[in-house]
Design a protein around this motif. Structure first.
Motif, short mmCIF file in Angstrom:
data_model
loop_
_atom_site.label_atom_id
_atom_site.label_comp_id
_atom_site.label_asym_id
_atom_site.label_seq_id
_atom_site.Cartn_x
_atom_site.Cartn_y
_atom_site.Cartn_z
N TYR A 105 0.84 -1.19 0.00
CA TYR A 105 0.00 0.00 0.00
C TYR A 105 0.87 1.24 0.00
CZ TYR A 105 -4.24 -2.71 0.98
OH TYR A 105 -5.30 -3.57 0.89
N PRO A 106 0.28 2.36 -0.44
CA PRO A 106 1.01 3.63 -0.34
C PRO A 106 1.47 3.81 1.11
CG PRO A 106 -1.09 3.96 -1.47
CD PRO A 106 -1.07 2.55 -0.99
N ILE A 117 3.41 -0.22 3.43
CA ILE A 117 2.98 -1.40 4.18
C ILE A 117 2.78 -2.57 3.22
CG2 ILE A 117 1.13 -2.42 5.57
CD1 ILE A 117 0.56 0.45 6.58
N ALA A 141 1.03 -5.65 2.61
CA ALA A 141 -0.14 -6.35 3.15
C ALA A 141 -0.15 -7.82 2.75
CB ALA A 141 -1.42 -5.66 2.68
N ALA A 177 -5.39 -12.90 12.36
CA ALA A 177 -5.68 -11.77 13.25
C ALA A 177 -5.87 -10.50 12.43
CB ALA A 177 -4.52 -11.59 14.23
N SER A 178 -6.30 -9.46 13.08
CA SER A 178 -6.46 -8.18 12.42
C SER A 178 -5.12 -7.74 11.84
CB SER A 178 -6.98 -7.16 13.43
OG SER A 178 -7.14 -5.92 12.79
N GLY A 179 -5.12 -7.28 10.60
CA GLY A 179 -3.88 -6.83 9.97
C GLY A 179 -3.12 -7.91 9.24
N ALA A 180 -3.63 -9.15 9.27
CA ALA A 180 -2.91 -10.28 8.65
C ALA A 180 -2.92 -10.22 7.13
CB ALA A 180 -3.52 -11.60 9.12
N GLY A 181 -3.88 -9.47 6.57
CA GLY A 181 -3.96 -9.36 5.11
C GLY A 181 -5.21 -9.98 4.51
N LYS A 182 -6.16 -10.36 5.35
CA LYS A 182 -7.36 -11.05 4.87
C LYS A 182 -8.19 -10.18 3.92
CE LYS A 182 -9.04 -11.72 9.03
NZ LYS A 182 -8.05 -10.94 9.80
N SER A 183 -8.46 -8.93 4.35
CA SER A 183 -9.26 -8.05 3.49
C SER A 183 -8.55 -7.79 2.16
CB SER A 183 -9.49 -6.68 4.13
OG SER A 183 -10.06 -6.80 5.38
N THR A 184 -7.26 -7.61 2.23
CA THR A 184 -6.49 -7.34 1.02
C THR A 184 -6.58 -8.53 0.06
OG1 THR A 184 -4.99 -5.94 2.28
CG2 THR A 184 -4.20 -6.72 0.15
N ARG A 188 -9.93 -8.56 -1.51
CA ARG A 188 -10.05 -7.50 -2.52
C ARG A 188 -9.22 -7.80 -3.77
NH1 ARG A 188 -8.96 -2.35 0.84
NH2 ARG A 188 -9.17 -3.58 2.72
#
Ligand code: ADP
Ligand code: ADP
Length: 236
Positions: free
Chosen positions: A11-12, A15, A17, A36-43, A46
């Motif tokens: 990401y800009p 980071i 992801a 966990a939160s921040g692991a890259g699941k949403s990325t 997407r």
């Protein structure tokens, strides 16, 4: 059905992801992304629906051509992807039925007038509401429903699209454990009956174990586990 070939997403701000992630989503499987939160699941989700472009690597889908994808390809692909979100993004002042009908938008030409909805769309909206057990709530305002009911409406809206791939980003994260389990049960049931391929992100190990055909564990943007629930040992 879909593949991530060594996908890296930065990401800009720098980071990372996803770090060279490889994944093969098989047709018909109920795949849980656990992390966990921040692991890259949403990325990762997407990337699968084409909203995030990999900085390196490539995404493949059986219905898409190899190589560089045009915006038109991505739009066509997205039409096959039903999305369910943690915050279901319902319009609270609208009826449940109106919210479900929004799911049909993805199927129509952008210039088609929205109102009135065709009888066919309305009938289908009532059918999908029936499937999630909320037919009697069709004319209730969305904001009068409980959290679990609202998430069922979110599922119904995704089904309006007649998706071949169902992507859900932490669909039960804001629900109490019993409601979370029942919403996951419904999602699983529908995917199996309709033979949908599903990729669902969760942070609850127990729910993943209970429902997944396959678990992909993510940590710091890397796949740290990929296998059946039975192979997931306690220390992970
Ligand atoms: P989740 O864990 O459900 O992905 P987050 O709190 O990580 O939720 O992210 C919520 C939203 O904020 C997402 O749309 C994500 O793209 C965005 N976001 C997360 N982290 C950052 C960041 N460091 N900079 C900018 N946007 C971010
Ligand atoms: P998860 O869904 O597992 O919580 P995310 O994919 O949301 O993970 O985030 C992975 C990492 O990328 C996190 O460090 C997050 O802060 C960062 N991130 C997510 N979205 C953005 C964004 N739009 N801009 C910058 N950083 C982001």
């Amino acid at each position: 059905m879909m593949q991530l070939h060594d996908v890296r997403v930065v990401y800009p701000g720098g980071i990372e992801a996803l770090a060279r992630t490889r994944l093969n989503v098989e047709r018909g499987e109920f795949l849980v992304l656990l992390g966990a939160s921040g692991a890259g699941k949403s990325t990762l989700l997407r990337c699968l629906n084409g909203l995030v472009r990999p900085s390196e690597g490539a995404i493949g889908a059986s219905e898409l051509p190899q190589g560089r994808l045009t915006p038109r390809h991505l739009r066509a692909h997205r039409r096959h992807c039903g999305m369910v979100f943690q915050q279901h993004h319902l319009i609270g002042r609208q009826t449940v039925l109106a919210n479900v009908l929004m799911g049909a938008l993805a199927q129509h030409h952008p210039l088609r007038t929205l109102w009135p909805w065709s009888r066919e769309d309305q009938l289908r909206a009532l059918q999908v509401l029936d499937r999630v057990g909320l037919l009697e709530k069709a004319l209730a305002r969305a904001d009068t429903l409980s959290g679990g009911q609202q998430q069922r409406v979110g599922i119904a809206r995704a089904l309006m699209q007649s998706p071949t791939l169902l992507l859900a980003d932490e669909p039960v994260a804001s629900l109490d454990p019993a409601t979370a389990e029942s919403v996951m049960g419904l999602l699983h049931h529908i995917c199996k009956i309709d033979r949908l391929t599903a990729v669902i992100s969760l942070h609850q190990v127990e729910l993943a174990r209970r429902f997944a055909d396959r678990i992909v564990g993510l940590r710091g943007g890397q796949v740290v586990f990929d296998g059946p629930p039975a192979a997931l040992t306690a220390e992970r």
